[in-house]
Design a protein around this motif. Structure first.
Motif, PDB file in Angstrom:
ATOM      1  N   GLN A 113      -9.168   9.341  44.667  1.00 41.27           N
ATOM      2  CA  GLN A 113      -9.789   8.227  44.096  1.00 41.27           C
ATOM      3  C   GLN A 113      -9.163   6.880  43.615  1.00 41.27           C
ATOM      4  OE1 GLN A 113     -13.932  10.481  42.311  1.00 41.27           O
ATOM      5  NE2 GLN A 113     -12.855   9.315  40.951  1.00 41.27           N
ATOM      6  N   MET A 114      -9.597   5.726  44.199  1.00 41.45           N
ATOM      7  CA  MET A 114      -8.640   4.648  43.785  1.00 41.45           C
ATOM      8  C   MET A 114      -8.823   4.199  42.410  1.00 41.45           C
ATOM      9  SD  MET A 114      -9.098   2.472  47.467  1.00 41.45           S
ATOM     10  CE  MET A 114     -10.386   1.686  46.892  1.00 41.45           C
ATOM     11  N   ASN A 115      -8.215   3.288  41.950  1.00 46.78           N
ATOM     12  CA  ASN A 115      -8.013   2.483  40.783  1.00 46.78           C
ATOM     13  C   ASN A 115      -9.405   1.967  40.757  1.00 46.78           C
ATOM     14  OD1 ASN A 115      -5.767   3.472  39.374  1.00 46.78           O
ATOM     15  ND2 ASN A 115      -4.560   2.449  40.735  1.00 46.78           N
ATOM     16  N   PRO A 116     -10.075   1.752  39.828  1.00 42.94           N
ATOM     17  CA  PRO A 116      -9.904   2.052  38.458  1.00 42.94           C
ATOM     18  C   PRO A 116     -10.413   3.432  38.163  1.00 42.94           C
ATOM     19  CG  PRO A 116     -12.129   0.639  38.568  1.00 42.94           C
ATOM     20  CD  PRO A 116     -11.409   0.904  39.799  1.00 42.94           C
ATOM     21  N   SER A 117     -10.745   4.256  38.897  1.00 43.78           N
ATOM     22  CA  SER A 117     -11.285   5.575  38.788  1.00 43.78           C
ATOM     23  C   SER A 117     -10.505   6.606  39.468  1.00 43.78           C
ATOM     24  CB  SER A 117     -12.619   5.830  39.529  1.00 43.78           C
ATOM     25  OG  SER A 117     -13.589   4.821  39.199  1.00 43.78           O
ATOM     26  N   ALA A 118      -9.000   6.174  39.405  1.00 44.24           N
ATOM     27  CA  ALA A 118      -7.908   7.426  39.894  1.00 44.24           C
ATOM     28  C   ALA A 118      -8.170   8.818  39.191  1.00 44.24           C
ATOM     29  CB  ALA A 118      -6.674   6.674  39.980  1.00 44.24           C
ATOM     30  N   GLN A 119      -7.897   9.684  39.906  1.00 43.86           N
ATOM     31  CA  GLN A 119      -8.044  11.106  39.182  1.00 43.86           C
ATOM     32  C   GLN A 119      -6.772  11.695  39.006  1.00 43.86           C
ATOM     33  OE1 GLN A 119     -11.149  13.049  41.433  1.00 43.86           O
ATOM     34  NE2 GLN A 119     -12.665  12.916  39.960  1.00 43.86           N
TER      35      GLN A 119
ATOM     36  N   GLN B 296     -17.958   5.369  44.922  1.00 47.75           N
ATOM     37  CA  GLN B 296     -17.439   4.050  45.383  1.00 47.75           C
ATOM     38  C   GLN B 296     -15.953   4.048  45.644  1.00 47.75           C
ATOM     39  OE1 GLN B 296     -19.112   4.447  42.678  1.00 47.75           O
ATOM     40  NE2 GLN B 296     -21.155   3.780  43.040  1.00 47.75           N
ATOM     41  N   THR B 297     -15.162   4.918  44.854  1.00 45.92           N
ATOM     42  CA  THR B 297     -13.648   4.581  45.046  1.00 45.92           C
ATOM     43  C   THR B 297     -13.209   6.067  45.484  1.00 45.92           C
ATOM     44  OG1 THR B 297     -13.438   5.852  42.872  1.00 45.92           O
ATOM     45  CG2 THR B 297     -13.465   3.202  42.648  1.00 45.92           C
ATOM     46  N   GLU B 298     -14.171   6.812  46.054  1.00 46.16           N
ATOM     47  CA  GLU B 298     -13.446   8.002  46.939  1.00 46.16           C
ATOM     48  C   GLU B 298     -13.076   7.672  48.242  1.00 46.16           C
ATOM     49  OE1 GLU B 298     -15.366  12.311  48.042  1.00 46.16           O
ATOM     50  OE2 GLU B 298     -16.708  10.620  48.144  1.00 46.16           O
ATOM     51  N   ARG B 299     -12.014   8.095  48.493  1.00 49.00           N
ATOM     52  CA  ARG B 299     -10.915   7.936  49.910  1.00 49.00           C
ATOM     53  C   ARG B 299     -10.423   9.050  50.280  1.00 49.00           C
ATOM     54  NH1 ARG B 299     -13.503   3.860  48.656  1.00 49.00           N
ATOM     55  NH2 ARG B 299     -12.970   1.871  48.834  1.00 49.00           N
ATOM     56  N   GLY B 300      -9.793   9.155  51.376  1.00 47.31           N
ATOM     57  CA  GLY B 300      -9.170  10.211  52.098  1.00 47.31           C
ATOM     58  C   GLY B 300      -8.104   9.999  52.946  1.00 47.31           C
ATOM     59  N   ILE B 301      -7.432  11.015  53.475  1.00 44.02           N
ATOM     60  CA  ILE B 301      -6.388  10.897  54.704  1.00 44.02           C
ATOM     61  C   ILE B 301      -6.527  12.262  55.471  1.00 44.02           C
ATOM     62  CG2 ILE B 301      -4.002  10.828  55.051  1.00 44.02           C
ATOM     63  CD1 ILE B 301      -3.369   9.810  52.279  1.00 44.02           C
ATOM     64  N   ARG B 302      -6.506  11.830  56.610  1.00 44.12           N
ATOM     65  CA  ARG B 302      -6.660  13.096  57.590  1.00 44.12           C
ATOM     66  C   ARG B 302      -5.749  14.255  57.102  1.00 44.12           C
ATOM     67  NH1 ARG B 302      -6.261  11.718  63.750  1.00 44.12           N
ATOM     68  NH2 ARG B 302      -5.342  13.959  63.583  1.00 44.12           N
ATOM     69  N   TRP B 303      -6.100  15.505  57.108  1.00 40.40           N
ATOM     70  CA  TRP B 303      -5.471  16.635  56.654  1.00 40.40           C
ATOM     71  C   TRP B 303      -4.344  16.968  57.550  1.00 40.40           C
ATOM     72  CZ3 TRP B 303      -5.275  21.588  59.466  1.00 40.40           C
ATOM     73  CH2 TRP B 303      -5.915  21.392  60.763  1.00 40.40           C
ATOM     74  N   ASP B 304      -4.515  16.576  58.812  1.00 34.92           N
ATOM     75  CA  ASP B 304      -3.414  16.896  60.108  1.00 34.92           C
ATOM     76  C   ASP B 304      -2.719  15.768  60.549  1.00 34.92           C
ATOM     77  OD1 ASP B 304      -5.726  15.811  61.468  1.00 34.92           O
ATOM     78  OD2 ASP B 304      -5.716  17.313  62.967  1.00 34.92           O
ATOM     79  N   ASP B 305      -2.582  14.516  59.522  1.00 39.42           N
ATOM     80  CA  ASP B 305      -1.967  13.530  59.954  1.00 39.42           C
ATOM     81  C   ASP B 305      -0.530  13.896  60.654  1.00 39.42           C
ATOM     82  OD1 ASP B 305      -0.289  11.223  59.971  1.00 39.42           O
ATOM     83  OD2 ASP B 305      -1.225  10.328  58.092  1.00 39.42           O
ATOM     84  N   PRO B 306      -0.110  13.523  61.792  1.00 38.38           N
ATOM     85  CA  PRO B 306       1.180  13.860  62.337  1.00 38.38           C
ATOM     86  C   PRO B 306       2.425  13.335  61.647  1.00 38.38           C
ATOM     87  CG  PRO B 306      -0.105  12.552  63.940  1.00 38.38           C
ATOM     88  CD  PRO B 306      -1.033  12.883  62.589  1.00 38.38           C
ATOM     89  N   ALA B 307       2.081  12.111  60.994  1.00 40.34           N
ATOM     90  CA  ALA B 307       3.443  11.369  60.239  1.00 40.34           C
ATOM     91  C   ALA B 307       3.559  12.029  58.949  1.00 40.34           C
ATOM     92  CB  ALA B 307       3.042  10.059  60.047  1.00 40.34           C
ATOM     93  N   LEU B 308       2.729  12.977  58.485  1.00 38.96           N
ATOM     94  CA  LEU B 308       3.054  13.746  57.373  1.00 38.96           C
ATOM     95  C   LEU B 308       3.568  15.086  57.699  1.00 38.96           C
ATOM     96  CD1 LEU B 308      -0.616  12.898  55.266  1.00 38.96           C
ATOM     97  CD2 LEU B 308       1.749  12.069  54.867  1.00 38.96           C
ATOM     98  N   GLY B 309       3.180  15.643  58.717  1.00 42.97           N
ATOM     99  CA  GLY B 309       3.703  17.087  59.197  1.00 42.97           C
ATOM    100  C   GLY B 309       3.523  18.174  57.961  1.00 42.97           C
ATOM    101  N   ILE B 310       2.326  18.080  57.347  1.00 44.69           N
ATOM    102  CA  ILE B 310       1.966  19.048  56.589  1.00 44.69           C
ATOM    103  C   ILE B 310       1.937  20.677  57.555  1.00 44.69           C
ATOM    104  CG2 ILE B 310       0.200  20.104  54.777  1.00 44.69           C
ATOM    105  CD1 ILE B 310      -0.261  17.272  54.227  1.00 44.69           C
ATOM    106  N   ASN B 311       2.475  21.625  56.814  1.00 45.27           N
ATOM    107  CA  ASN B 311       2.554  22.889  57.381  1.00 45.27           C
ATOM    108  C   ASN B 311       1.515  23.729  56.791  1.00 45.27           C
ATOM    109  OD1 ASN B 311       4.890  22.202  58.923  1.00 45.27           O
ATOM    110  ND2 ASN B 311       6.252  22.735  56.862  1.00 45.27           N
ATOM    111  N   TRP B 312       0.321  23.407  57.497  1.00 42.13           N
ATOM    112  CA  TRP B 312      -0.985  24.347  56.877  1.00 42.13           C
ATOM    113  C   TRP B 312      -0.790  25.775  57.454  1.00 42.13           C
ATOM    114  CZ3 TRP B 312      -4.170  21.869  53.325  1.00 42.13           C
ATOM    115  CH2 TRP B 312      -3.750  20.538  53.297  1.00 42.13           C
ATOM    116  N   PRO B 313      -0.846  26.644  56.834  1.00 46.16           N
ATOM    117  CA  PRO B 313      -0.598  28.105  57.171  1.00 46.16           C
ATOM    118  C   PRO B 313      -1.599  28.599  58.171  1.00 46.16           C
ATOM    119  CG  PRO B 313      -0.594  27.845  54.817  1.00 46.16           C
ATOM    120  CD  PRO B 313      -0.843  26.571  55.123  1.00 46.16           C
ATOM    121  N   LEU B 314      -2.955  28.111  58.120  1.00 45.11           N
ATOM    122  CA  LEU B 314      -3.693  28.613  59.087  1.00 45.11           C
ATOM    123  C   LEU B 314      -4.554  27.363  59.572  1.00 45.11           C
ATOM    124  CD1 LEU B 314      -5.736  31.006  56.507  1.00 45.11           C
ATOM    125  CD2 LEU B 314      -3.918  31.486  58.072  1.00 45.11           C
TER     126      LEU B 314
END
Length: 192
Positions: free
Chosen positions: A65-71, A142-160
Motif C-alpha cells: 500500500q502506498m503512502n499515506p496508508s503504507a503498511q 485506494q492505495t493498494e498496489r502490486g508487482i508481478r510475482w514473476d518479474d524477470p528483472a527481480l529474478g525471485i527464485n520461487w520454489p514451486l
C-alpha cells in the motif's frame, strides 16, 4: 529474552525468532511484545491483524500500500510452510529492486518484519497453509498496489514456480519497471 532479531541482507527487513516454552501439554510463546520489538529495531504500532488460508503453490503478492496508508508487516506462518519475500521499492535506495526471502513455518516459529516501502508476497509450500500477519496501517483499497510475482528483472527464485496459483488480480500486475509515479510514492530516506 523471548525474541531474537536478525537483520537480513537488506537490513531493514528483520527475521524474528520467538522462543517457545514447551512442557507436557505442548508449548507457549509470545508472538509480540512492544518493548522487546522496540529494542529489536521494530518501533511501530500495529493496527490490524490479517489471516489467510492457502493451497499448496498459491502465490499471494507481491503487494503493498502506498503512502499515506503504507503498511509495515509482521508475518508468521501458523500452519504449514511458506516462502516469504520482501522487495525493496524505495526509489533511491541502495537496495532498490533487490529482494530477501525466508522460510516461515509452524515448525520453525519464525516471523518476518517487512517495513513500509517494500512489496511483500509469499508462496505456500505445503497444503493448507495458514498465515497471520500484523500491519501498521488499515487496509486501503485506494492505495493498494502490486508487482508481478514473476518479474524477470527481480529474478525471485520461487520454489514451486511451476505450481503457482494466482488470483486474477495478481496475474495482471505490472513489473517493477512499469510502475508509474502514481503506483509508487516511496522514497529512500537516509537515517541519521
Amino acid at each position: 529474552m523471548p525474541f531474537r532479531f536478525i537483520p537480513q541482507t537488506i537490513p531493514e527487513v528483520i527475521l524474528v525468532e520467538a522462543r517457545a516454552f514447551p512442557d507436557e501439554r505442548g508449548f507457549f510463546m509470545e508472538t509480540f511484545k512492544q518493548s522487546e520489538f522496540g529494542r529489536g529495531g521494530i518501533r511501530r504500532n500495529f493496527v490490524q491483524d490479517n489471516f489467510s488460508y492457502s493451497h499448496k503453490g498459491a502465490v499471494r503478492g507481491l503487494h503493498y500500500q502506498m503512502n499515506p496508508s503504507a503498511q509495515g508487516k509482521l508475518v508468521a506462518c501458523l500452519k504449514g510452510e511458506i516462502y516469504d519475500v520482501a522487495v525493496d521499492i524505495r526509489k533511491g535506495s541502495p537496495t532498490y529492486g533487490q529482494w530477501v526471502s525466508a522460510i516461515l513455518s509452524a515448525e520453525n516459529r519464525r516471523m518476518l518484519w517487512i517495513p513500509e516501502g517494500f512489496a511483500h508476497g509469499f508462496q505456500a509450500l505445503s497444503e493448507g497453509v495458514m498465515v497471520w500477519y500484523k500491519v501498521t496501517a488499515e487496509y486501503s483499497p485506494q492505495t493498494e498496489r502490486g508487482i508481478r510475482w514473476d518479474d524477470p528483472a527481480l529474478g525471485i527464485n520461487w520454489p514451486l514456480a511451476q505450481e503457482a496459483l494466482l488470483s486474477p488480480k495478481d496475474v495482471i500486475l505490472p513489473t517493477l519497471a512499469e510502475l508509474t509515479e502514481a503506483d509508487n510514492n516511496f522514497v529512500y530516506e537516509v537515517m541519521a
